[in-house]
Design an enzyme around this catalytic site. Structure first.
Site, PDB file in Angstrom:
ATOM      1  N   SER A 210      61.340  42.913  15.159  1.00  0.00           N
ATOM      2  CA  SER A 210      60.922  43.868  14.457  1.00  0.00           C
ATOM      3  C   SER A 210      61.059  43.917  12.937  1.00  0.00           C
ATOM      4  CB  SER A 210      61.762  45.087  14.695  1.00  0.00           C
ATOM      5  OG  SER A 210      62.992  44.909  14.349  1.00  0.00           O
ATOM      6  N   GLU A 211      61.903  42.680  12.535  1.00  0.00           N
ATOM      7  CA  GLU A 211      61.863  42.459  11.062  1.00  0.00           C
ATOM      8  C   GLU A 211      62.559  40.980  11.047  1.00  0.00           C
ATOM      9  OE1 GLU A 211      61.994  46.566  10.078  1.00  0.00           O
ATOM     10  OE2 GLU A 211      63.398  45.439  11.638  1.00  0.00           O
ATOM     11  N   THR A 212      61.929  40.328  10.074  1.00  0.00           N
ATOM     12  CA  THR A 212      62.430  38.989   9.597  1.00  0.00           C
ATOM     13  C   THR A 212      62.578  38.907   7.949  1.00  0.00           C
ATOM     14  OG1 THR A 212      61.011  37.558  11.053  1.00  0.00           O
ATOM     15  CG2 THR A 212      61.736  36.542   9.386  1.00  0.00           C
TER      16      THR A 212
ATOM     17  N   PHE B 147      59.869  53.022  15.413  1.00  0.00           N
ATOM     18  CA  PHE B 147      59.554  52.494  14.096  1.00  0.00           C
ATOM     19  C   PHE B 147      57.970  51.928  14.198  1.00  0.00           C
ATOM     20  CE2 PHE B 147      60.057  47.994  11.789  1.00  0.00           C
ATOM     21  CZ  PHE B 147      59.964  48.608  10.566  1.00  0.00           C
TER      22      PHE B 147
END
Length: 277
Positions: A43-45, A207
């Protein structure tokens, strides 16, 4: 360039929200980071590079850059502790400067960040109606102790508090409609929560803004919620615990400290574990 796969806000040795952490000598261009985040697929880096005694950090979801991501910050703090040493690291984000404490030893691998300043603003009635319709909710489902608002701690999160845990567990939504709403209103996640006790919350965080149906642990939304609870003079004398991801089968545990004046940064902490890529 060091690429690590780390689950943040674990529940003991289980669960946790996966994040990519890329430690660089200098940050790549935005298009390269976006492509890498899409390939890593979490979902995020978080991408970090040393600049003038601080770490310049940018966060990318698979489909968009976000200004702040809590679980990737926890993963980054833990990674820096293992890469360099345990201690406090100063981070320069797109729109804020924060710190993260990273701890790495044989007995503990964890991190705690202090969020950007917190604030809230009114959630327009039309937007609330659209959110309720999106998730199949009615005004009677809402917990009157925590009225709907847009809470901010680096990014905007509409907070929708529900009276019943079962109603939270049953949440589903149309992804396309959610993404259109989130991108139009610049809502990072939808913070759907239930207060089991003053000290224990359950949360779900769709999200769609970042191209992800639901995040199993969301540190930025936890900080935004805590800032709002502090405004409400919420009756919690100790740090609150937020259980998240259980309805996804990915148990996560976040701890949030409400201490401090209204609007001040919030401390959010959690444990981490490595993921085999």
């Amino acid at each position: 360039m060091i690429i690590q796969h780390i689950a943040a806000f674990t529940d003991g040795a289980r669960g946790g929200n996966p994040a990519g952490v890329v430690i660089c000598e200098a940050l790549p261009d935005a298009a390269t980071m976006q492509a890498m985040a899409a390939e890593i697929g979490y979902s995020e880096t978080a991408f970090a590079a040393p600049v003038d005694g601080k770490w310049r950090v940018r966060y990318f979801a698979p489909e968009a850059e976000v200004d702040f991501c809590g679980h990737a910050t926890i993963a980054l703090g833990a990674a820096l502790a293992r890469h360099e040493r345990s201690g406090t690291f100063a981070l320069r984000l797109n729109r804020a400067e924060i710190t993260v404490d990273g701890m790495s030893s044989e007995a503990e691998w964890s991190a705690a960040f202090r969020s950007p300043p917190t604030q809230t603003r009114a959630l327009p009635a039309a937007a609330l109606d659209e959110i309720l319709a999106l998730f199949g909710l009615a005004r009677g489902d809402l917990d009157g102790r925590i009225p709907p608002v847009v809470a901010h701690a680096g990014m905007d999160h509409p907070v929708i508090a529900l009276r019943e845990r079962a109603r939270l567990a049953a949440i589903s939504y149309d992804f396309g409609q959610g993404q259109e709403l989130a991108q139009r209103e610049r809502f990072c996640t939808f913070a759907l929560v239930h207060a089991e006790t003053p000290q224990l919350f359950h949360a779900r965080n769709p999200f769609p803004f970042g191209g992800v149906y639901e995040d199993p642990a969301t540190g930025a939304a936890a900080a935004a919620l805590a800032g709002y609870l502090r405004e409400l003079a919420w009756p919690a004398e100790e740090p609150i615990v937020i259980r998240q991801g259980e309805d996804m089968g990915v148990p996560c545990c976040l701890q949030v400290d409400l201490h401090g004046p209204v609007g001040a940064p919030v401390k959010v902490s959690g444990s981490v574990r490595s993921i085999e890529a």
